[in-house]
Design a protein around this motif. Structure first.
Motif, PDB file in Angstrom:
ATOM      1  N   HIS A  21      88.023  58.351  41.578  1.00 21.62           N
ATOM      2  CA  HIS A  21      87.520  58.487  42.571  1.00 21.62           C
ATOM      3  C   HIS A  21      87.379  57.616  43.738  1.00 21.62           C
ATOM      4  CE1 HIS A  21      83.192  58.559  44.405  1.00 21.62           C
ATOM      5  NE2 HIS A  21      83.081  59.455  43.997  1.00 21.62           N
ATOM      6  N   PRO A  22      86.921  57.527  45.031  1.00 19.75           N
ATOM      7  CA  PRO A  22      87.255  56.770  46.462  1.00 19.75           C
ATOM      8  C   PRO A  22      87.023  55.687  46.305  1.00 19.75           C
ATOM      9  CG  PRO A  22      86.938  59.097  46.662  1.00 19.75           C
ATOM     10  CD  PRO A  22      86.484  59.163  45.241  1.00 19.75           C
ATOM     11  N   ASP A  23      85.958  55.623  45.604  1.00 23.10           N
ATOM     12  CA  ASP A  23      85.050  54.487  45.781  1.00 23.10           C
ATOM     13  C   ASP A  23      85.244  53.678  44.598  1.00 23.10           C
ATOM     14  OD1 ASP A  23      83.481  55.191  47.598  1.00 23.10           O
ATOM     15  OD2 ASP A  23      81.380  56.002  46.111  1.00 23.10           O
ATOM     16  N   THR A  24      86.226  53.896  43.731  1.00 23.43           N
ATOM     17  CA  THR A  24      86.876  52.944  42.495  1.00 23.43           C
ATOM     18  C   THR A  24      87.649  52.895  42.722  1.00 23.43           C
ATOM     19  OG1 THR A  24      86.810  55.174  40.798  1.00 23.43           O
ATOM     20  CG2 THR A  24      84.636  53.550  40.974  1.00 23.43           C
ATOM     21  N   ARG A  25      88.892  54.041  43.101  1.00 19.73           N
ATOM     22  CA  ARG A  25      90.152  53.823  42.704  1.00 19.73           C
ATOM     23  C   ARG A  25      91.039  52.899  43.441  1.00 19.73           C
ATOM     24  NH1 ARG A  25      91.504  57.772  47.466  1.00 19.73           N
ATOM     25  NH2 ARG A  25      90.558  59.733  45.529  1.00 19.73           N
ATOM     26  N   PRO A  26      92.128  52.131  42.923  1.00 19.89           N
ATOM     27  CA  PRO A  26      93.116  50.801  42.901  1.00 19.89           C
ATOM     28  C   PRO A  26      93.770  50.762  44.248  1.00 19.89           C
ATOM     29  CG  PRO A  26      93.542  51.417  40.823  1.00 19.89           C
ATOM     30  CD  PRO A  26      92.299  52.214  41.480  1.00 19.89           C
ATOM     31  N   ALA A  27      94.377  50.337  45.228  1.00 16.64           N
ATOM     32  CA  ALA A  27      95.124  50.081  46.093  1.00 16.64           C
ATOM     33  C   ALA A  27      96.247  51.036  45.254  1.00 16.64           C
ATOM     34  CB  ALA A  27      95.642  49.078  46.900  1.00 16.64           C
ATOM     35  N   SER A  28      97.207  50.313  43.818  1.00 13.53           N
ATOM     36  CA  SER A  28      98.207  50.621  43.250  1.00 13.53           C
ATOM     37  C   SER A  28      98.079  50.652  41.964  1.00 13.53           C
ATOM     38  CB  SER A  28      99.054  50.103  43.624  1.00 13.53           C
ATOM     39  OG  SER A  28      99.012  48.756  43.864  1.00 13.53           O
ATOM     40  N   ILE A  29      98.829  51.541  41.301  1.00 10.15           N
ATOM     41  CA  ILE A  29      98.634  50.582  39.884  1.00 10.15           C
ATOM     42  C   ILE A  29      99.910  50.498  39.217  1.00 10.15           C
ATOM     43  CG2 ILE A  29      98.721  52.014  37.572  1.00 10.15           C
ATOM     44  CD1 ILE A  29      97.573  54.533  38.893  1.00 10.15           C
ATOM     45  N   ASP A  30     100.009  49.789  38.219  1.00 11.44           N
ATOM     46  CA  ASP A  30     101.443  48.824  37.750  1.00 11.44           C
ATOM     47  C   ASP A  30     101.082  49.370  36.753  1.00 11.44           C
ATOM     48  OD1 ASP A  30     101.901  47.180  40.198  1.00 11.44           O
ATOM     49  OD2 ASP A  30     100.095  45.683  39.446  1.00 11.44           O
ATOM     50  N   PHE A  31     102.383  49.906  36.202  1.00  9.99           N
ATOM     51  CA  PHE A  31     102.479  50.760  34.890  1.00  9.99           C
ATOM     52  C   PHE A  31     103.665  49.229  34.013  1.00  9.99           C
ATOM     53  CE2 PHE A  31     102.519  54.937  37.417  1.00  9.99           C
ATOM     54  CZ  PHE A  31     101.465  55.229  36.496  1.00  9.99           C
ATOM     55  N   ASP A  32     103.402  49.047  32.877  1.00 10.19           N
ATOM     56  CA  ASP A  32     104.096  48.930  31.537  1.00 10.19           C
ATOM     57  C   ASP A  32     105.426  49.084  31.286  1.00 10.19           C
ATOM     58  OD1 ASP A  32     105.047  47.192  29.457  1.00 10.19           O
ATOM     59  OD2 ASP A  32     102.649  46.388  29.311  1.00 10.19           O
ATOM     60  N   PRO A  33     105.881  48.611  31.681  1.00  9.06           N
ATOM     61  CA  PRO A  33     107.579  49.885  30.704  1.00  9.06           C
ATOM     62  C   PRO A  33     106.877  50.219  29.820  1.00  9.06           C
ATOM     63  CG  PRO A  33     108.826  47.684  32.512  1.00  9.06           C
ATOM     64  CD  PRO A  33     106.770  47.182  31.925  1.00  9.06           C
ATOM     65  N   GLY A  34     107.358  48.770  28.794  1.00 10.35           N
ATOM     66  CA  GLY A  34     107.095  48.737  27.283  1.00 10.35           C
ATOM     67  C   GLY A  34     106.131  49.511  26.774  1.00 10.35           C
ATOM     68  N   MET A  35     104.866  50.076  27.445  1.00  9.66           N
ATOM     69  CA  MET A  35     104.167  51.487  26.676  1.00  9.66           C
ATOM     70  C   MET A  35     104.336  52.376  27.161  1.00  9.66           C
ATOM     71  SD  MET A  35     100.884  50.750  25.390  1.00  9.66           S
ATOM     72  CE  MET A  35      99.798  49.719  26.374  1.00  9.66           C
ATOM     73  N   ARG A  36     104.405  52.968  25.669  1.00 15.67           N
ATOM     74  CA  ARG A  36     104.354  54.114  26.053  1.00 15.67           C
ATOM     75  C   ARG A  36     103.465  55.414  24.986  1.00 15.67           C
ATOM     76  NH1 ARG A  36     107.223  57.509  21.415  1.00 15.67           N
ATOM     77  NH2 ARG A  36     107.452  59.796  21.858  1.00 15.67           N
ATOM     78  N   TRP A  37     102.573  55.566  25.893  1.00 15.57           N
ATOM     79  CA  TRP A  37     101.497  56.440  25.119  1.00 15.57           C
ATOM     80  C   TRP A  37     101.976  57.704  24.803  1.00 15.57           C
ATOM     81  CZ3 TRP A  37      97.185  54.226  25.644  1.00 15.57           C
ATOM     82  CH2 TRP A  37      96.887  52.893  26.978  1.00 15.57           C
TER      83      TRP A  37
END
Length: 91
Positions: A21-37
Motif C-alpha cells: 500500500h502506498p501509505d505504508t510502503r517502505p522506500a526499499s527492502i533489505d533482504f537477509d541473504p542468510g534467510m530462506r523462506w
C-alpha cells in the motif's frame, strides 16, 4: 498473500514494493541473504472476496537461517488500490 511469500522467497523487491500500500510502503527492502523462506501456511482469512475492499490473512511462514529453523506468525491486512489487492500492514 501467496505471491508475496513467493516474492520474499526469491527476493523480488520490485514486486513486493508494487504490492505494498502506498501509505505504508517502505522506500526499499533489505533482504537477509542468510534467510530462506521454505513454507507458507494460511491459517485464516477474513473478508477479501470480490465484494470486499479490505481483508486479512493470518499465516505462519517457515524459514531457515543458517542451521536454524523457525517460523513467523502474522495477521496481515490488505486493501484494494485501483482494483488490485495490496499489503497494508500487520496487526
Amino acid at each position: 498473500m501467496r505471491s508475496r511469500f513467493s516474492a520474499f522467497a526469491v527476493q523480488d523487491g520490485p514486486y513486493l514494493l508494487r504490492t505494498w500500500h502506498p501509505d505504508t510502503r517502505p522506500a526499499s527492502i533489505d533482504f537477509d541473504p542468510g534467510m530462506r523462506w521454505t513454507r507458507l501456511e494460511i491459517l485464516d482469512t477474513a473478508d477479501g472476496s470480490a465484494f470486499h475492499a479490505t481483508g486479512t490473512v493470518t499465516f505462519r511462514a517457515h524459514y531457515t537461517h543458517g542451521p536454524e529453523t523457525g517460523s513467523m506468525h502474522e495477521q496481515s491486512r490488505f486493501s484494494r488500490v485501483d482494483g488490485a489487492w495490496v499489503y497494508v500492514d500487520a496487526v
